[in-house]
Scaffold this motif. Sequence first.
Motif, PDB file in Angstrom:
ATOM      1  N   MET A  80       0.808  -1.218   0.000  1.00 39.68           N
ATOM      2  CA  MET A  80       0.000   0.000   0.000  1.00 39.68           C
ATOM      3  C   MET A  80       0.841   1.268   0.000  1.00 39.68           C
ATOM      4  N   ASP A 122      -0.237   2.660  -7.695  1.00 44.93           N
ATOM      5  CA  ASP A 122      -1.058   2.651  -6.489  1.00 44.93           C
ATOM      6  C   ASP A 122      -1.953   1.416  -6.429  1.00 44.93           C
ATOM      7  N   ASP A 123      -1.556   0.344  -7.137  1.00 48.27           N
ATOM      8  CA  ASP A 123      -2.296  -0.901  -6.950  1.00 48.27           C
ATOM      9  C   ASP A 123      -1.349  -2.024  -6.532  1.00 48.27           C
ATOM     10  N   ALA A 153      -1.075  -3.320  -3.709  1.00 47.16           N
ATOM     11  CA  ALA A 153      -1.726  -4.281  -2.827  1.00 47.16           C
ATOM     12  C   ALA A 153      -2.230  -5.476  -3.633  1.00 47.16           C
ATOM     13  N   ALA A 154      -2.684  -5.234  -4.850  1.00 52.74           N
ATOM     14  CA  ALA A 154      -3.177  -6.329  -5.688  1.00 52.74           C
ATOM     15  C   ALA A 154      -2.028  -7.272  -6.025  1.00 52.74           C
ATOM     16  N   ARG A 203      -1.010  -9.394  -3.019  1.00 51.22           N
ATOM     17  CA  ARG A 203      -1.941 -10.508  -2.825  1.00 51.22           C
ATOM     18  C   ARG A 203      -1.650 -11.630  -3.806  1.00 51.22           C
ATOM     19  N   ALA A 222      -9.966   1.134  -0.652  1.00 55.19           N
ATOM     20  CA  ALA A 222      -9.831   0.754  -2.059  1.00 55.19           C
ATOM     21  C   ALA A 222      -8.365   0.497  -2.385  1.00 55.19           C
ATOM     22  N   ASN A 223      -7.510   1.352  -1.867  1.00 58.06           N
ATOM     23  CA  ASN A 223      -6.072   1.155  -2.047  1.00 58.06           C
ATOM     24  C   ASN A 223      -5.639  -0.155  -1.399  1.00 58.06           C
ATOM     25  N   TYR A 224      -6.155  -0.407  -0.217  1.00 55.26           N
ATOM     26  CA  TYR A 224      -5.879  -1.663   0.481  1.00 55.26           C
ATOM     27  C   TYR A 224      -6.315  -2.859  -0.367  1.00 55.26           C
ATOM     28  N   ALA A 225      -7.421  -2.689  -1.086  1.00 52.24           N
ATOM     29  CA  ALA A 225      -7.957  -3.784  -1.893  1.00 52.24           C
ATOM     30  C   ALA A 225      -7.232  -3.921  -3.227  1.00 52.24           C
ATOM     31  N   GLY A 226      -6.195  -3.114  -3.421  1.00 53.64           N
ATOM     32  CA  GLY A 226      -5.424  -3.232  -4.654  1.00 53.64           C
ATOM     33  C   GLY A 226      -6.061  -2.537  -5.840  1.00 53.64           C
ATOM     34  N   ILE A 227      -7.026  -1.666  -5.565  1.00 55.41           N
ATOM     35  CA  ILE A 227      -7.664  -0.923  -6.645  1.00 55.41           C
ATOM     36  C   ILE A 227      -6.854   0.343  -6.888  1.00 55.41           C
ATOM     37  N   SER A 228      -6.475   0.582  -8.135  1.00 51.41           N
ATOM     38  CA  SER A 228      -5.709   1.786  -8.429  1.00 51.41           C
ATOM     39  C   SER A 228      -6.646   2.993  -8.443  1.00 51.41           C
ATOM     40  N   ASN A 229      -6.543   3.794  -7.400  1.00 55.57           N
ATOM     41  CA  ASN A 229      -7.414   4.963  -7.312  1.00 55.57           C
ATOM     42  C   ASN A 229      -7.252   5.874  -8.519  1.00 55.57           C
ATOM     43  N   GLN A 230      -5.998   6.064  -8.926  1.00 51.40           N
ATOM     44  CA  GLN A 230      -5.735   7.002 -10.023  1.00 51.40           C
ATOM     45  C   GLN A 230      -6.409   6.541 -11.309  1.00 51.40           C
TER      46      GLN A 230
END
Lengths: 555, 362
Positions: free
Chosen positions: A323, A343-344, A346-347, A350, B234-242
């Motif tokens: 993160m 910024d992904d 975390a994906a 996992r 959302a960031n924690y979930a690996g979703i790219s906010n940008q």
Amino acid sequence: MTGLNPTNEQRSSGAAASALAIELVGINKHFGPVHANKDIHLAVKRGTVHGIVGENGAGKSTLMSILYGFYTADSGTILVDGVAHEITDSRHALALGIGMVHQHFMLVDNFTVLENVVLGAEDSALLTPTLNRARGHLKDLARDYGLDIDPDAIVGNLSVGQQQRVEILKALYRGAETLILDEPTGVLTPAEADHLFRILGKLRAEGKTIILITHKLREIMAITDEVSVMRQGEMVETLPTADTSPEHLAELMVGRRVLLRVEKGAAKPGKVLLEVENLVVTDDFGTPRVKGVNFQVRAGEIVGIAGVAGNGQSELLESIAGMRDQKSGTIRVNGNPLSLEGDDGAARARKAGLAHVPEDRLRMGLITNFAAWENAILGYQGKYGDGPALDIAKARATAQDYMKKFDVRPAALDLKTANFSGGNQQKLVLAREMERDPDVLVVGQPTRGVDIGAIEFIHNQIIKMRDAGKAILLVSVELDEIRSLSDRILVIFDGQIVGEADPATADETELGLRMTGSHTDNVVTEPGTLPEHETPVQQTLVEMSPKDNSGRDTN
Amino acid sequence: MTPLPRWADVVLLPLLNVTLAFLVGGLIVLSVGQNPLQAVGIMLYGAFGYGSGFGYTLYYTTDFIFAGLAVSLAYHAGLFNIGPEGQAYVGGLGVILIGLALNGMHWALVFPLMIICGALFGAAWAFIPGYLQAKRGSHVVITTIMFNFIAVSMMGFIISRILKPEGVNSDESAPLEAITRVPQLRGFIELFRNSPVNLTFFLAIAALFFVYWLIWRTKFGYSVRALGNNPVAANYAGISNQKMIMIIMALAGAFAAMVAVNNVGGVQGRLILNFVNGAGFVGIAVAFMGKGHPIGVGLSALLFGMLYQGGQELAFQMPGITREMIVTIQALVILFTGAMGDMMRGPLSRMFFQPDATAGDK
């Protein structure tokens, strides 16, 4: 769930009415379909500290809100000094001498202490006479109860413990004879909590009555004269504190026997699954928080990171979980370095086989506005459905499975996550991260704000993961938790690992010294790298020792 | 506060708010010596009572649905898109360019291309604020407002200096031939004679269903809602906010551009200066009144369509009620449903739960 319906201990108040400061008789309260208080009887003797314990959602706060006039009971009687009253609002409660100190303070930050104390209790349109009178009054209170605080200090500049004292002063200034404190230590450091208890002791000595709502048994044992236990909206029992023990109270609260110690066998460490090398991480403002950290976690072992909050643990966790970008250094999961740009990250973490139970479930681990089933797939949403469509049936089946395995209550898939208690929210997060069969599990503050019964369950689950051959990295500010769960302890101070200890032999004082950077044998701390919030060693030791599960989200 | 049952939240509360708005509006009508009941009658008749009026109502509704969806989509991702006005305007450029390029060809070929081309232009226009928000942190509220102004100036220049054919006095592009224009429903349905409602209306209805599917039934929608509810999670979930911010803004712009298909392609058959005429801004009210849900957006778009069409009828038929007064009534509806939308929640909630509590479990 025990199918038992605990008998309602009908306590006959044999003492004269005047000996009771507060008596509640047959209080009932519904919220829609929820029966929050079921025929509650409670007698609080004058000049005592009366504890009310119960798990989150047991109905403690509802009961006190009825007493303080926030809610009106559906049925039942409230007697104050033996006289029945219909308490309509908090002003009325105050007039009857009942004051309340809320868990979340109701203070104006940019007012002085004095201004806050008189707010809403001004004598006239002109402020000065009130303030002058209050200043004198405050001086008396400070003398009588050890509540000294500078009346001209701006409240926003005070520590949390001091702000709480202002709340108590507010209640006393308004003539409170009975003081209700709702989870008063949830936001306090242990040192501040001890100070609070000294104040409560003085108040009792002066004849004030105190009702203390908490779910921390240590506090109950330390300060109360009598304790009432609530469970699922019912009053289970009221008994003198001297006649009980934490184990007994825990059993009454939960409805079954609870082990307060963790039982686990010896670790059988295997190959290295998580490897952190020369990791440097900065916070949002570019300040380095993790300064060159190296460690390994092997399969089948729990490595605990002990440290005073704010020494880089959060940034370390977030960085490993993808993160937060690392400034330099390498993180390897299963031998493969994680690429964490963008910024992904975390994906990708996992995908590499890492699962992350975040420190702050409400801010990070859950979307409180989502239904339970939606949160059960957070982070794994890509696995549900082959095309663009989300396979909702599959997601719901997963959630159902998790809720059953981890005993999440209520097992309502469509209930908004915000409406679950803290412990059940945490179980949902743990189920999601553990049931994915990850190789590496990174856990932050697994039992923060969680009930006793759930703590036991969560600890056992973590041990089970370890025994299944997972590598587990545990970060917690509860030294007890670190010591009882970990197979190895790493001490972090100012963003650096300053020592390693064996939990079986580690000396608490020694650990405490290391956590404050006062005792470094492995790594030499450069001068001038002490964090700004450096606390005196003595205080930190107290801070780290107790079983304090800071309940930030009770009820 | 105890939450209301869903049907009360979705149906009863908005209905109550609209009724209140009309009551206050009625008082204003009364204060100028006019009969409010008669005014309401004329308004309703003008909007629904006869074919042409109803057609106009649906035409306005089409615009408001698209603009409302453009705001709603972004709102689900936690973004406040104030820019549908400009996005629709720039979308008009895409519509007219493809229309003029294929001028004379059958609409069945041109209509889908107008949709795609308009969507691309609108999406590109909205993508820029999305990019600036995602990568530079420039607040999307500010940038979309600014982009409305930039769109006005830019399109003004393009229309009057580039697209305007020689010998034409008004600021507009060359016209599309009749066969190329999106067909109006009056060609098929006698009821709608003399009204501009066209095929785009059905596109709007389809868009409502599509958005529902997209937001609540897809992985993408899940990520959008995760971002909108809690960006950290959302960031924690690996979703790219940008990435999500840029995509959702572009998508919102594409929906806004459908306003241009309705007007440029279907009604005027040419690109006229300021053809959007405030529909983009009405979309903000529509989205909030509809709480971002397609059913709500559809219904509130219809309400505003009715207010627009019925209001014009009213100004025409009751000279005592001026155009300004109609705007006032529209504003009251926005005020009561949007800004003060929760005013009646407390009393309503008490009404619901007072008897319930004494009666025990429900």
